[in-house]
Write a protein that holds these residues in place. Structure first.
Motif, PDB file in Angstrom:
ATOM      1  N   GLU A 250      -7.993 -54.150   0.898  1.00 30.97           N
ATOM      2  CA  GLU A 250      -9.241 -54.353   0.169  1.00 30.97           C
ATOM      3  C   GLU A 250     -10.354 -53.528   0.785  1.00 30.97           C
ATOM      4  O   GLU A 250     -10.431 -53.383   2.006  1.00 30.97           O
ATOM      5  CB  GLU A 250      -9.648 -55.833   0.214  1.00 30.97           C
ATOM      6  CG  GLU A 250      -8.649 -56.777  -0.415  1.00 30.97           C
ATOM      7  CD  GLU A 250      -8.946 -58.229  -0.099  1.00 30.97           C
ATOM      8  OE1 GLU A 250      -8.442 -59.093  -0.832  1.00 30.97           O
ATOM      9  OE2 GLU A 250      -9.690 -58.474   0.877  1.00 30.97           O
ATOM     10  N   ALA A 257     -14.676 -63.225  -6.962  1.00 28.88           N
ATOM     11  CA  ALA A 257     -13.457 -64.048  -6.991  1.00 28.88           C
ATOM     12  C   ALA A 257     -12.497 -63.677  -5.871  1.00 28.88           C
ATOM     13  O   ALA A 257     -11.690 -64.507  -5.436  1.00 28.88           O
ATOM     14  CB  ALA A 257     -12.764 -63.897  -8.342  1.00 28.88           C
ATOM     15  N   ASP A 258     -12.566 -62.423  -5.380  1.00 29.43           N
ATOM     16  CA  ASP A 258     -11.667 -61.968  -4.323  1.00 29.43           C
ATOM     17  C   ASP A 258     -12.295 -62.060  -2.942  1.00 29.43           C
ATOM     18  O   ASP A 258     -11.639 -61.776  -1.936  1.00 29.43           O
ATOM     19  CB  ASP A 258     -11.243 -60.517  -4.585  1.00 29.43           C
ATOM     20  CG  ASP A 258     -10.410 -60.375  -5.846  1.00 29.43           C
ATOM     21  OD1 ASP A 258      -9.728 -61.351  -6.208  1.00 29.43           O
ATOM     22  OD2 ASP A 258     -10.459 -59.297  -6.475  1.00 29.43           O
ATOM     23  N   ALA A 260     -14.337 -64.059   0.342  1.00 30.83           N
ATOM     24  CA  ALA A 260     -14.017 -65.273   1.096  1.00 30.83           C
ATOM     25  C   ALA A 260     -14.436 -66.511   0.309  1.00 30.83           C
ATOM     26  O   ALA A 260     -15.591 -66.647  -0.092  1.00 30.83           O
ATOM     27  CB  ALA A 260     -14.712 -65.241   2.451  1.00 30.83           C
ATOM     28  N   GLU A 261     -13.471 -67.384   0.060  1.00 30.57           N
ATOM     29  CA  GLU A 261     -13.675 -68.627  -0.685  1.00 30.57           C
ATOM     30  C   GLU A 261     -14.256 -68.401  -2.079  1.00 30.57           C
ATOM     31  O   GLU A 261     -14.834 -69.305  -2.690  1.00 30.57           O
ATOM     32  CB  GLU A 261     -14.580 -69.584   0.101  1.00 30.57           C
ATOM     33  CG  GLU A 261     -13.971 -70.071   1.406  1.00 30.57           C
ATOM     34  CD  GLU A 261     -12.626 -70.764   1.198  1.00 30.57           C
ATOM     35  OE1 GLU A 261     -12.611 -71.830   0.567  1.00 30.57           O
ATOM     36  OE2 GLU A 261     -11.599 -70.232   1.658  1.00 30.57           O
ATOM     37  N   GLY A 262     -14.111 -67.171  -2.592  1.00 33.92           N
ATOM     38  CA  GLY A 262     -14.606 -66.862  -3.926  1.00 33.92           C
ATOM     39  C   GLY A 262     -16.108 -66.959  -4.050  1.00 33.92           C
ATOM     40  O   GLY A 262     -16.643 -67.170  -5.145  1.00 33.92           O
ATOM     41  N   ASN A 267     -17.084 -57.800   1.948  1.00 38.87           N
ATOM     42  CA  ASN A 267     -15.699 -57.968   2.403  1.00 38.87           C
ATOM     43  C   ASN A 267     -15.500 -57.221   3.715  1.00 38.87           C
ATOM     44  O   ASN A 267     -14.690 -56.312   3.813  1.00 38.87           O
ATOM     45  CB  ASN A 267     -14.737 -57.443   1.323  1.00 38.87           C
ATOM     46  CG  ASN A 267     -13.323 -57.933   1.526  1.00 38.87           C
ATOM     47  OD1 ASN A 267     -13.097 -59.106   1.753  1.00 38.87           O
ATOM     48  ND2 ASN A 267     -12.369 -57.022   1.424  1.00 38.87           N
ATOM     49  N   ASP A 272      -6.354 -62.424   2.887  1.00 42.70           N
ATOM     50  CA  ASP A 272      -5.912 -63.079   1.655  1.00 42.70           C
ATOM     51  C   ASP A 272      -6.862 -64.206   1.247  1.00 42.70           C
ATOM     52  O   ASP A 272      -7.936 -64.380   1.844  1.00 42.70           O
ATOM     53  CB  ASP A 272      -4.465 -63.558   1.795  1.00 42.70           C
ATOM     54  CG  ASP A 272      -4.303 -64.701   2.796  1.00 42.70           C
ATOM     55  OD1 ASP A 272      -5.311 -65.315   3.210  1.00 42.70           O
ATOM     56  OD2 ASP A 272      -3.153 -65.001   3.171  1.00 42.70           O
ATOM     57  N   LYS A 273      -6.468 -65.019   0.276  1.00 40.69           N
ATOM     58  CA  LYS A 273      -7.352 -66.057  -0.268  1.00 40.69           C
ATOM     59  C   LYS A 273      -7.727 -67.098   0.771  1.00 40.69           C
ATOM     60  O   LYS A 273      -8.728 -67.809   0.625  1.00 40.69           O
ATOM     61  CB  LYS A 273      -6.681 -66.732  -1.465  1.00 40.69           C
ATOM     62  CG  LYS A 273      -5.390 -67.475  -1.148  1.00 40.69           C
ATOM     63  CD  LYS A 273      -4.775 -68.090  -2.392  1.00 40.69           C
ATOM     64  CE  LYS A 273      -3.471 -68.828  -2.078  1.00 40.69           C
ATOM     65  NZ  LYS A 273      -3.668 -69.946  -1.152  1.00 40.69           N
ATOM     66  N   ASP A 274      -6.952 -67.221   1.840  1.00 42.64           N
ATOM     67  CA  ASP A 274      -7.256 -68.148   2.915  1.00 42.64           C
ATOM     68  C   ASP A 274      -7.856 -67.438   4.129  1.00 42.64           C
ATOM     69  O   ASP A 274      -7.909 -68.014   5.228  1.00 42.64           O
ATOM     70  CB  ASP A 274      -5.995 -68.911   3.329  1.00 42.64           C
ATOM     71  CG  ASP A 274      -5.464 -69.803   2.217  1.00 42.64           C
ATOM     72  OD1 ASP A 274      -6.285 -70.468   1.555  1.00 42.64           O
ATOM     73  OD2 ASP A 274      -4.239 -69.817   1.990  1.00 42.64           O
ATOM     74  N   SER A 275      -8.258 -66.180   3.930  1.00 44.10           N
ATOM     75  CA  SER A 275      -8.819 -65.355   5.011  1.00 44.10           C
ATOM     76  C   SER A 275      -7.834 -65.173   6.166  1.00 44.10           C
ATOM     77  O   SER A 275      -8.206 -65.151   7.344  1.00 44.10           O
ATOM     78  CB  SER A 275     -10.149 -65.936   5.521  1.00 44.10           C
ATOM     79  OG  SER A 275     -11.140 -65.842   4.513  1.00 44.10           O
ATOM     80  N   TYR A 278      -3.261 -59.753   6.137  1.00 49.61           N
ATOM     81  CA  TYR A 278      -2.067 -59.317   5.417  1.00 49.61           C
ATOM     82  C   TYR A 278      -1.057 -58.740   6.406  1.00 49.61           C
ATOM     83  O   TYR A 278      -1.414 -58.294   7.501  1.00 49.61           O
ATOM     84  CB  TYR A 278      -2.418 -58.250   4.387  1.00 49.61           C
ATOM     85  CG  TYR A 278      -3.316 -58.722   3.269  1.00 49.61           C
ATOM     86  CD1 TYR A 278      -2.840 -59.574   2.279  1.00 49.61           C
ATOM     87  CD2 TYR A 278      -4.647 -58.309   3.200  1.00 49.61           C
ATOM     88  CE1 TYR A 278      -3.664 -60.000   1.246  1.00 49.61           C
ATOM     89  CE2 TYR A 278      -5.480 -58.736   2.169  1.00 49.61           C
ATOM     90  CZ  TYR A 278      -4.983 -59.579   1.199  1.00 49.61           C
ATOM     91  OH  TYR A 278      -5.800 -60.010   0.180  1.00 49.61           O
TER      92      TYR A 278
END
Length: 317
Positions: A250, A257-258, A260-262, A267, A272-275, A278
């Motif tokens: 990223e 929406a992408d 941290a916590e939407g 960034n 990922d969605k839970d920080s 990857y």
């Protein structure tokens, strides 16, 4: 009856072999080091040493890029023993950096020297592979990222912004490789080393991203594209080259929406969605640093391919 006797004989042989073979193996062999290859799966089972050795391909790359960028010379002068007579990098040179960026880059360079030594103290390793750090190599990356030829060609050594953008290309790939390698390691000492290397590589990536994030709205001369868009393009290219899997990269600015916590578009750290960071496999790493999208086809930063058992396996198969 004959068939039954043969079946019993074969069954007993297989059972006894599987039971007694480990007893007679030398103690130096661990389960992770014994490689069984079947006709349906010819990929070898890589062991801890292989996974510790593989990152040398990127650590050499980072060490030379940061040392040359800040000092104008690399391992051949700073620590020739670590280069082990490997060919000098192509096209690497001192960058035109402001004092602050040069200071940080120099610190990174010496940190990479330490990484090389730490790994080489654990595994046999290999001589520095041929590396292409030329302006042309980075220009090709940027052209591919934008899907067109930039005019004039992108020069990573021209100024601090360009150099930071070029730096953005490298450490993040290495840290995702360390994240991916960690669960495959068997020994606590191996995991300890990788955790330590990962911590510093992550720190380097965070510093680079923070410096670029501060300048995210600035246009990159003379292309009329701001810093944030450059990072987004580079990240999309790495995703494309890595293939096989969900988004693992990223840029500095993402849709809310992408974030941290939407809740944010900034960034500064890719996760990922839970920080959570990857991870990438060695194949994915090779596809990216080769610039070919194929772990079997060298190029990019490694004109002749990487070294070590893992990289060589994919070059030959």
């Amino acid at each position: 009856m004959v068939f039954q006797k043969h079946f019993i004989t074969i069954f007993n042989f297989v059972f006894l072999t599987s039971f007694f073979l480990p007893i007679f193996l030398p103690n130096s062999y661990s389960s992770s080091e014994i490689i069984f290859v079947s006709a349906s799966n010819t990929t070898p089972a890589f062991n801890d040493d292989d996974y510790l050795e593989f990152p040398l391909n990127l650590e050499y790359l980072e060490a030379e890029f940061f040392l040359y960028g800040s000092l104008g010379y690399g391992l051949d002068i700073v620590d020739p023993k670590l280069a082990q007579g490997g060919p000098s990098p192509l096209g690497a040179k001192m960058a035109k950096l402001d004092q602050f960026t040069r200071d940080i880059t120099l610190q990174f360079g010496f940190e990479e020297v330490g990484h090389l030594r730490a790994i080489r103290n654990r595994v046999k390793g290999f001589p520095r592979p041929l590396l292409n750090l030329s302006s042309e190599a980075f220009a090709t990356i940027m052209n591919n990222a934008f899907g067109k030829t930039l005019v004039p060609p992108f020069d990573p050594y021209a100024n601090s912004i360009n150099y930071l953008l070029a730096s953005y290309v490298i450490p993040y790939v290495g840290l995702t490789g360390y994240v991916g390698a960690n669960p495959k390691l068997q020994k606590a000492t191996s995991k300890e080393l990788v955790a330590g290397l990962l911590a510093v590589e992550s720190g380097q990536d965070a510093v680079i991203r923070a410096l670029l994030y501060e300048r995210r709205a600035l246009p990159v001369y003379p292309y009329g594209v701001n810093v944030a868009e450059f990072t987004n393009r580079i990240s999309k290219l790495r995703n494309k080259l890595g293939q096989k899997g969900s988004n693992k990269d990223e840029g500095l600015v993402v849709p809310k929406a992408d974030g941290a916590e939407g809740k944010v578009t900034g960034n500064i750290l890719a996760a990922d969605k839970d920080s959570v960071a990857y991870s990438r496999t060695p194949q994915e790493i090779l596809r990216i640093v080769y610039g070919s999208g194929d772990e079997h086809t060298p190029g990019g930063f490694h004109p002749k391919g990487g070294d070590g058992r893992i990289a060589k396996y994919y070059l030959k198969n």
